[in-house]
Write a protein that holds these residues in place. Sequence first.
Motif, short mmCIF file in Angstrom:
data_model
loop_
_atom_site.label_atom_id
_atom_site.label_comp_id
_atom_site.label_asym_id
_atom_site.label_seq_id
_atom_site.Cartn_x
_atom_site.Cartn_y
_atom_site.Cartn_z
N VAL A 140 -37.98 -70.91 39.97
CA VAL A 140 -38.36 -71.30 41.33
C VAL A 140 -38.08 -70.13 42.27
N ASP A 141 -38.81 -70.10 43.37
CA ASP A 141 -38.62 -69.07 44.39
C ASP A 141 -37.35 -69.34 45.19
N SER A 142 -36.81 -68.28 45.79
CA SER A 142 -35.75 -68.48 46.77
C SER A 142 -36.32 -69.21 47.98
N ALA A 143 -35.43 -69.83 48.75
CA ALA A 143 -35.81 -70.61 49.94
C ALA A 143 -36.64 -71.83 49.57
N THR A 144 -36.31 -72.45 48.43
CA THR A 144 -36.94 -73.70 48.03
C THR A 144 -35.85 -74.73 47.75
N TYR A 145 -36.24 -75.99 47.71
CA TYR A 145 -35.27 -77.07 47.59
C TYR A 145 -34.97 -77.40 46.13
N LYS A 146 -33.70 -77.75 45.88
CA LYS A 146 -33.28 -78.27 44.59
C LYS A 146 -32.99 -79.78 44.64
N GLY A 147 -33.07 -80.38 45.80
CA GLY A 147 -32.80 -81.80 45.94
C GLY A 147 -31.57 -82.05 46.79
N LYS A 148 -31.17 -83.33 46.87
CA LYS A 148 -30.00 -83.73 47.64
C LYS A 148 -28.75 -83.73 46.78
N ILE A 149 -27.59 -83.66 47.45
CA ILE A 149 -26.34 -83.79 46.70
C ILE A 149 -26.24 -85.19 46.09
N ALA A 150 -25.59 -85.27 44.93
CA ALA A 150 -25.46 -86.53 44.21
C ALA A 150 -24.41 -87.43 44.85
N GLN A 151 -24.40 -88.68 44.42
CA GLN A 151 -23.48 -89.66 45.02
C GLN A 151 -22.03 -89.27 44.84
N HIS A 152 -21.67 -88.73 43.67
CA HIS A 152 -20.27 -88.38 43.47
C HIS A 152 -19.83 -87.27 44.40
N VAL A 153 -20.75 -86.38 44.79
CA VAL A 153 -20.43 -85.33 45.76
C VAL A 153 -20.30 -85.94 47.16
N MET A 154 -21.20 -86.86 47.48
CA MET A 154 -21.09 -87.56 48.77
C MET A 154 -19.74 -88.26 48.90
N ASP A 155 -19.35 -88.95 47.84
CA ASP A 155 -18.10 -89.71 47.88
C ASP A 155 -16.89 -88.80 48.09
N TYR A 156 -16.91 -87.63 47.45
CA TYR A 156 -15.75 -86.73 47.51
C TYR A 156 -15.69 -85.98 48.83
N THR A 157 -16.86 -85.54 49.32
CA THR A 157 -16.87 -84.60 50.45
C THR A 157 -17.10 -85.29 51.80
N GLY A 158 -17.66 -86.48 51.79
CA GLY A 158 -18.03 -87.12 53.05
C GLY A 158 -19.39 -86.71 53.56
N MET A 159 -20.01 -85.71 52.92
CA MET A 159 -21.39 -85.36 53.26
C MET A 159 -22.31 -86.46 52.73
N GLU A 160 -23.43 -86.68 53.43
CA GLU A 160 -24.32 -87.76 53.01
C GLU A 160 -25.76 -87.31 52.76
N ASN A 161 -26.28 -86.45 53.60
CA ASN A 161 -27.69 -86.08 53.51
C ASN A 161 -27.90 -84.59 53.29
N THR A 162 -26.89 -83.92 52.79
CA THR A 162 -26.97 -82.47 52.61
C THR A 162 -27.94 -82.13 51.48
N ARG A 163 -28.84 -81.20 51.77
CA ARG A 163 -29.84 -80.76 50.79
C ARG A 163 -29.37 -79.47 50.12
N ILE A 164 -29.65 -79.36 48.83
CA ILE A 164 -29.29 -78.16 48.05
C ILE A 164 -30.49 -77.24 48.01
N ILE A 165 -30.26 -75.98 48.35
CA ILE A 165 -31.34 -75.00 48.41
C ILE A 165 -31.11 -73.90 47.38
N ALA A 166 -32.19 -73.47 46.74
CA ALA A 166 -32.14 -72.25 45.93
C ALA A 166 -32.26 -71.08 46.89
#
Length: 494
Positions: free
Chosen positions: A208-234
């Motif tokens: 994949v190219d840089s500056a593209t999306y890999k999706g949202k953080i998973a539930q276990h990451v949301m639970d640990y960090t308190g983030m909810e809608n953070t998107r993961i980018i390449a």
Amino acid sequence: MKRIIGVDIGASGGKMGIAGFDGERLNIHEYHDFINRPVRTGTAFYWDVFSLYNAILDGMAEFRGKYGEADTIAVDTWGASYALLDGQGRMMEPMYHYRDLRTVNSMEEIEKRLPLRTLFRLTGCQCNRTYTLPQMYTYVTEGNKYILDNAKTMLFLPDLLCYFMGGAKTCELSIAGTSGLMNKNLKDWSKAAMRAFGIPQDIFPQLVDSATYKGKIAQHVMDYTGMENTRIIATVEHDSAAAVAAIPNFGKNRLYISIGTNVSMGVEKDKSVISDTAFRRGFKNTGGIGRSAIVYRDFSACWHLNEFMRTKREKGVVYSNSDLIEIAEKTPSPKVFIDLEYPDFINGIGDFCIKMNNYFKLTGQRTLSEDGEFIRCIFESIALKTHHYARNFIKMGEEFSSVHVVNGATRNRLLMQMISSVLGREISAGMTYATINGNILTQLIAEQEVSSVEQMRQISAKSFDMEHYEPQDRELWKELVGIYESAICKDYAE
């Protein structure tokens, strides 16, 4: 205001930054450092990827508490290190350190299978034993090919950490370019190289190219960090390429030097350079932002200072980096030098001062005994190596109008002055966190806050200051270059 988290992991430590973007300038709210401590087991040398992953989650939770929800997050690291996943998505073995000794003879084995010039023509890459191809080929040469045959997916370190956070199994182009397994166009895997070395083709993920999306953080990451809608980018996942992406007003016909534990130095091009001259002079190609090609040389640099400090620490003498600079400033040039690429210097074991003196004997130079002389020698050897490769760029026809030095070692004003003086050019130096800044800036393109690489670099120029150095002591440095040419690289003046 956009809130963006960048994660940059280097061989000696990691850092996270959280930034806000107001439409004109990037404002870094905070940098957060964490340890990268590899593990020696007696039989192998590994990266502790799980500690790195936990450090990322801890940093996300800390940033969430201070600054609120982050819109995006991305990870860059050094190149070449990878993990193999089984059919259930689990790591099959720990991640090997690129200096693990299983690859000591790997380049000789590779050349038995395929001439290095042919490999360069296929991939645009000139490997050393730390690259992915030599590491993976050891499965074949050591009789462990069953590990490769049973793997389902190979992921490089930044892609692995993003996979842990969100589950996507993709590979960003710039990090793939560090493998020695890409086509020379740097846009697809080299099936020819894989066939030549018996490496299964089906384990390599989608590019994949840089500056593209890999999706949202998973539930276990949301639970640990308190983030909810953070998107993961390449982002630009190879740290050197991320640093280049961030350089203010950088572009064609300019030379970058990214300096820290290692140096990467080169030029940005539209396509790879695979000429015979480039091969003879040891140049390599890797991917950059916007599908550009980076033609570069890399070598260990401040690694040698770290090794000197390790040696002294083991003897009860503790030096800081600022101590080394102060001592070097007070010490006249010993006028002896080391080749930073000499194999004995990069294995991370043994008394480094003894290794240096052994090298001096081998090359007909006098030996050293004073700490100040060892330190000054390393500083000058770093500067002279950058001069060596800058000259080789020119000999290859790659002229450059300006020199831009970035990343952590730009804090070292003595070393920056040495580099300006030996090059005989003004240099601009700064952005001690250039890599993580490039990581964050690239995320702005994915978020459509920035429309082009050129605009991104203009924002970088508005957001970060660079310091300028003018050459000094030119006659001394001409003398040192002559001694270096004679002792270290006798073909230097070709």
